[in-house]
Every structure is written in C-alpha cells, then in structure tokens.
Design a protein around this motif. Structure first.
Motif, PDB file in Angstrom:
ATOM      1  N   UNK A 188      38.487  29.744  -1.743  1.00 23.21           N
ATOM      2  CA  UNK A 188      37.886  28.444  -2.037  1.00 23.21           C
ATOM      3  C   UNK A 188      37.335  27.829  -0.751  1.00 23.21           C
ATOM      4  N   UNK A 189      36.219  27.147  -0.878  1.00 28.05           N
ATOM      5  CA  UNK A 189      35.624  26.426   0.252  1.00 28.05           C
ATOM      6  C   UNK A 189      35.708  24.914   0.036  1.00 28.05           C
ATOM      7  N   UNK A 190      36.119  24.517  -1.148  1.00 24.56           N
ATOM      8  CA  UNK A 190      36.315  23.098  -1.484  1.00 24.56           C
ATOM      9  C   UNK A 190      37.340  23.028  -2.604  1.00 24.56           C
ATOM     10  N   UNK A 191      37.935  21.869  -2.785  1.00 24.73           N
ATOM     11  CA  UNK A 191      38.932  21.688  -3.833  1.00 24.73           C
ATOM     12  C   UNK A 191      38.303  21.937  -5.203  1.00 24.73           C
ATOM     13  N   UNK A 192      38.942  22.815  -5.983  1.00 26.20           N
ATOM     14  CA  UNK A 192      38.424  23.107  -7.317  1.00 26.20           C
ATOM     15  C   UNK A 192      38.632  21.908  -8.237  1.00 26.20           C
ATOM     16  N   UNK A 193      37.637  21.561  -9.054  1.00 28.08           N
ATOM     17  CA  UNK A 193      37.815  20.483 -10.036  1.00 28.08           C
ATOM     18  C   UNK A 193      38.957  20.817 -10.992  1.00 28.08           C
ATOM     19  N   UNK A 194      39.635  19.805 -11.489  1.00 28.44           N
ATOM     20  CA  UNK A 194      40.782  19.998 -12.371  1.00 28.44           C
ATOM     21  C   UNK A 194      40.466  20.863 -13.596  1.00 28.44           C
ATOM     22  N   UNK A 195      39.309  20.675 -14.263  1.00 27.27           N
ATOM     23  CA  UNK A 195      39.030  21.529 -15.425  1.00 27.27           C
ATOM     24  C   UNK A 195      38.980  23.020 -15.081  1.00 27.27           C
ATOM     25  N   UNK A 196      38.517  23.348 -13.870  1.00 25.59           N
ATOM     26  CA  UNK A 196      38.490  24.741 -13.435  1.00 25.59           C
ATOM     27  C   UNK A 196      39.901  25.217 -13.106  1.00 25.59           C
ATOM     28  N   UNK A 205      40.850  34.636 -15.221  1.00 19.47           N
ATOM     29  CA  UNK A 205      40.588  36.077 -15.274  1.00 19.47           C
ATOM     30  C   UNK A 205      39.218  36.413 -14.724  1.00 19.47           C
ATOM     31  N   UNK A 206      38.352  35.390 -14.589  1.00 16.56           N
ATOM     32  CA  UNK A 206      37.042  35.572 -13.991  1.00 16.56           C
ATOM     33  C   UNK A 206      37.033  35.382 -12.486  1.00 16.56           C
ATOM     34  N   UNK A 207      38.231  35.419 -11.859  1.00 12.57           N
ATOM     35  CA  UNK A 207      38.369  35.378 -10.396  1.00 12.57           C
ATOM     36  C   UNK A 207      37.972  34.044  -9.776  1.00 12.57           C
ATOM     37  N   UNK A 208      38.159  32.969 -10.512  1.00  9.71           N
ATOM     38  CA  UNK A 208      37.765  31.654  -9.998  1.00  9.71           C
ATOM     39  C   UNK A 208      38.977  30.730  -9.845  1.00  9.71           C
ATOM     40  N   UNK A 209      39.676  30.448 -10.921  1.00 14.55           N
ATOM     41  CA  UNK A 209      40.746  29.451 -10.899  1.00 14.55           C
ATOM     42  C   UNK A 209      41.912  29.833 -10.001  1.00 14.55           C
ATOM     43  N   UNK A 210      42.130  31.127  -9.797  1.00 13.03           N
ATOM     44  CA  UNK A 210      43.268  31.569  -9.002  1.00 13.03           C
ATOM     45  C   UNK A 210      42.991  31.726  -7.526  1.00 13.03           C
ATOM     46  N   UNK A 211      41.797  31.391  -7.086  1.00 13.30           N
ATOM     47  CA  UNK A 211      41.436  31.566  -5.677  1.00 13.30           C
ATOM     48  C   UNK A 211      42.194  30.583  -4.788  1.00 13.30           C
ATOM     49  N   UNK A 212      42.486  31.034  -3.560  1.00 11.81           N
ATOM     50  CA  UNK A 212      43.168  30.205  -2.565  1.00 11.81           C
ATOM     51  C   UNK A 212      42.221  29.910  -1.407  1.00 11.81           C
ATOM     52  N   UNK A 213      42.567  28.908  -0.616  1.00 17.50           N
ATOM     53  CA  UNK A 213      41.766  28.575   0.548  1.00 17.50           C
ATOM     54  C   UNK A 213      42.090  29.518   1.711  1.00 17.50           C
ATOM     55  N   UNK A 214      41.252  29.509   2.722  1.00 18.07           N
ATOM     56  CA  UNK A 214      41.487  30.336   3.901  1.00 18.07           C
ATOM     57  C   UNK A 214      42.792  29.930   4.580  1.00 18.07           C
ATOM     58  N   UNK A 215      43.049  28.639   4.688  1.00 20.14           N
ATOM     59  CA  UNK A 215      44.288  28.187   5.328  1.00 20.14           C
ATOM     60  C   UNK A 215      45.513  28.595   4.529  1.00 20.14           C
ATOM     61  N   UNK A 216      45.425  28.547   3.211  1.00 20.62           N
ATOM     62  CA  UNK A 216      46.553  28.969   2.372  1.00 20.62           C
ATOM     63  C   UNK A 216      46.824  30.460   2.527  1.00 20.62           C
ATOM     64  N   UNK A 217      45.773  31.259   2.514  1.00 14.65           N
ATOM     65  CA  UNK A 217      45.941  32.703   2.669  1.00 14.65           C
ATOM     66  C   UNK A 217      46.482  33.050   4.052  1.00 14.65           C
ATOM     67  N   UNK A 233      34.452  34.284   5.627  1.00 10.85           N
ATOM     68  CA  UNK A 233      33.659  34.013   4.422  1.00 10.85           C
ATOM     69  C   UNK A 233      32.279  34.661   4.526  1.00 10.85           C
ATOM     70  N   UNK A 234      31.782  35.134   3.400  1.00  8.70           N
ATOM     71  CA  UNK A 234      30.465  35.752   3.346  1.00  8.70           C
ATOM     72  C   UNK A 234      29.524  34.827   2.574  1.00  8.70           C
ATOM     73  N   UNK A 235      28.766  34.036   3.321  1.00  9.71           N
ATOM     74  CA  UNK A 235      27.887  33.055   2.691  1.00  9.71           C
ATOM     75  C   UNK A 235      26.862  33.710   1.772  1.00  9.71           C
ATOM     76  N   UNK A 236      26.456  34.937   2.118  1.00  8.78           N
ATOM     77  CA  UNK A 236      25.461  35.617   1.291  1.00  8.78           C
ATOM     78  C   UNK A 236      25.969  35.918  -0.114  1.00  8.78           C
ATOM     79  N   UNK A 237      27.296  35.899  -0.289  1.00  6.24           N
ATOM     80  CA  UNK A 237      27.851  36.185  -1.615  1.00  6.24           C
ATOM     81  C   UNK A 237      27.522  35.087  -2.622  1.00  6.24           C
ATOM     82  N   UNK A 238      27.130  33.916  -2.148  1.00  5.86           N
ATOM     83  CA  UNK A 238      26.778  32.840  -3.071  1.00  5.86           C
ATOM     84  C   UNK A 238      25.600  33.221  -3.962  1.00  5.86           C
ATOM     85  N   UNK A 239      24.799  34.179  -3.489  1.00  8.63           N
ATOM     86  CA  UNK A 239      23.625  34.586  -4.265  1.00  8.63           C
ATOM     87  C   UNK A 239      24.010  35.226  -5.594  1.00  8.63           C
TER      88      UNK A 239
END
Length: 264
Positions: A188-196, A205-217, A233-239
């Motif tokens: 995560x690069x920012x706090x995930x919204x509560x609905x997520x 299961x889509x690899x989103x809600x369970x992600x941790x921050x760099x500091x947590x990892x 972090x790989x900024x190019x992955x945003x594509x």
C-alpha cells in the motif's frame, strides 16, 4: 483479525484459485476481481516484466497470467541452489527457476489449493521436468524441513495471507544461513478506504485488501530476524494495476514492489 476470519479468508482464496486452475482459458489476473477482456496469460505476464524467452520456456498451461512482477529478475539464482516458491500456482516461476538452478539444483513449489498442485504436477510430467516438486500446504506452515532452502521466491501471494508475520517466521525457519528472499508483491502507498479494507472476498482475493505498507512489511521482516531488507516500489506497475478495478483509482492506494531480505 480472529481465527474464524482468517480461516474464511483462506477458504475464499482457495475457492478463487481453484476456479482459476480449472479454467481452460485464463482471462483474469490473479490480482484483479474483474475480467481483463481477451488478454492472454502471456500478454499479462509480459506487462509484469517477463521476457519472450521466459514465456516460451515453460510448459503449456503453467502460465496462468497470475502475479504482479517477476521474482526471477531479482533472485540471482545459481546452479545447484534449492529454491522454494510460496504460492506456486501452475508452476510458472518454478519451471523458470528450475532452468537456472539446473540438474544439480531443486525447486519446491508450495500451494494450498489442491487443484493448483494437480495442475502443476501434470505440467511437470508433460514437460519431463525432474528437478521440480510440488507440495500441498499453507505458506504460513510450510511442508519443508528446517534450513534446507537457499532462496525463497513468491509472486503476489503473501498479500493473500491473513497472517503475514507467520509467513515470514516460517520462511526464516526453512532458509539456510545467508539464504535470501526475492519476492514480488503488492504494497500500500496510502491508507485503503474502509470499503476496500472490509471486502474480504473479491478485493482480498484480488490482491488488494490484504496488502500491507512498506513500513509494516519491514517491521514484520525485522522481528523475524531478517537483515539487509530492501522494499522497492515499482511505479511503472500502476499502468496495469489501474485495470484491476476499472474506474476505481486503485493505483492511488497500491503498487507492486520488489521485496528482498537475507537470513543472517
């Protein structure tokens, strides 16, 4: 998170990837709750950093278009090494690793989904690959002996675990001294919204809600004894990440990263 919730998350993940394993044509990324149209697994994996030579080197059916990076690119595998893949799926990264470690090396793939293990074993048999073994098990409790592994790789799987501290604890256990982690995963690069955060099915299961921050990892790795920790972090992955939830601006919150660490 309670043990009941943990077990439900694991069951949700297992059901999802059983469906993937049993599909004849994979048209979804593991890290996406949505369809990605007619993109082939090869096209999806090319976006993750795999070369044409790598894509053509694996047995038919091994590449399911899963992942969020290419751990082979950072693993620095050497002939004779023993490699462990956490969440090995159809065996894609295992077969690539097997080419690098050669006949004197060994690759072990661990996956908790029986259908994936069956698929990977069949792929290995069809391609007559003899230095790869697939074992059924959870990545929190690896079916691997202490201090027997040189390198652990993983591709967008640890984020799916509801107990990541235990994943790194068991990874430390099975690694030899000077053994290393070479992982591609979502951070995560920012706090995930509560609905997520609260979506423990599709978005988890889509690899989103369970992600941790760099500091947590980093903290998890440190508390389990790892050193030389690098999380890039790989900024190019945003594509490609922005396509996982079309219109949801999910790339504002997560990104793929390279995670490396060493057992002293």
């Amino acid at each position: 998170m309670t043990q009941v919730n943990n077990d439900q998350i694991r069951q949700n993940v297992r059901i999802r990837y059983e469906e993937v394993a049993l599909q004849n044509e994979q048209t979804t990324s593991c890290c996406s709750p949505n369809k990605l149209g007619s993109e082939s697994p090869a096209a999806i994996s090319a976006k993750m950093g795999y070369s044409s030579e790598e894509l053509n080197a694996v047995p038919d059916g091994a590449n399911l278009g899963l992942g969020c990076g290419n751990p082979q690119a950072i693993a620095g595998l050497q002939p004779g090494e023993t490699v462990l893949d956490l969440g090995s799926g159809g065996g894609f990264d295992c077969f690539l690793a097997a080419r690098q470690v050669g006949t004197t090396g060994k690759v072990i793939g661990v996956d908790m989904t029986p259908a994936m293990i069956s698929k990977a074993r069949q792929n290995a048999e069809n391609a007559s690959v003899s230095n790869v073994e697939f074992r059924l098990g959870e990545i929190e409790h690896l079916p691997v002996a202490d201090q027997t592994v040189d390198v652990i790789i993983s591709n967008c799987v640890i984020n799916l675990s509801p107990n990541k501290v235990q994943v790194f604890h068991d990874a430390f256990r099975v690694l030899r001294s000077s053994g290393r982690l070479a992982i591609s995963d979502i951070v995560t690069t920012a706090e995930l919204p509560e609905p997520i955060k609260n979506d423990l099915k599709d978005l988890y299961t889509g690899c989103i809600s369970g992600a941790s921050s760099i500091s947590e990892l980093t903290q998890m790795l440190e508390q389990n004894g790892f050193v030389d920790i690098q999380i890039e972090p790989k900024e190019e992955s945003k594509s490609f990440i922005r396509d996982w939830v079309p219109g949801g601006n999910i790339d504002d919150y997560i990104v793929s990263a390279v995670i490396q660490a060493v057992k002293p």
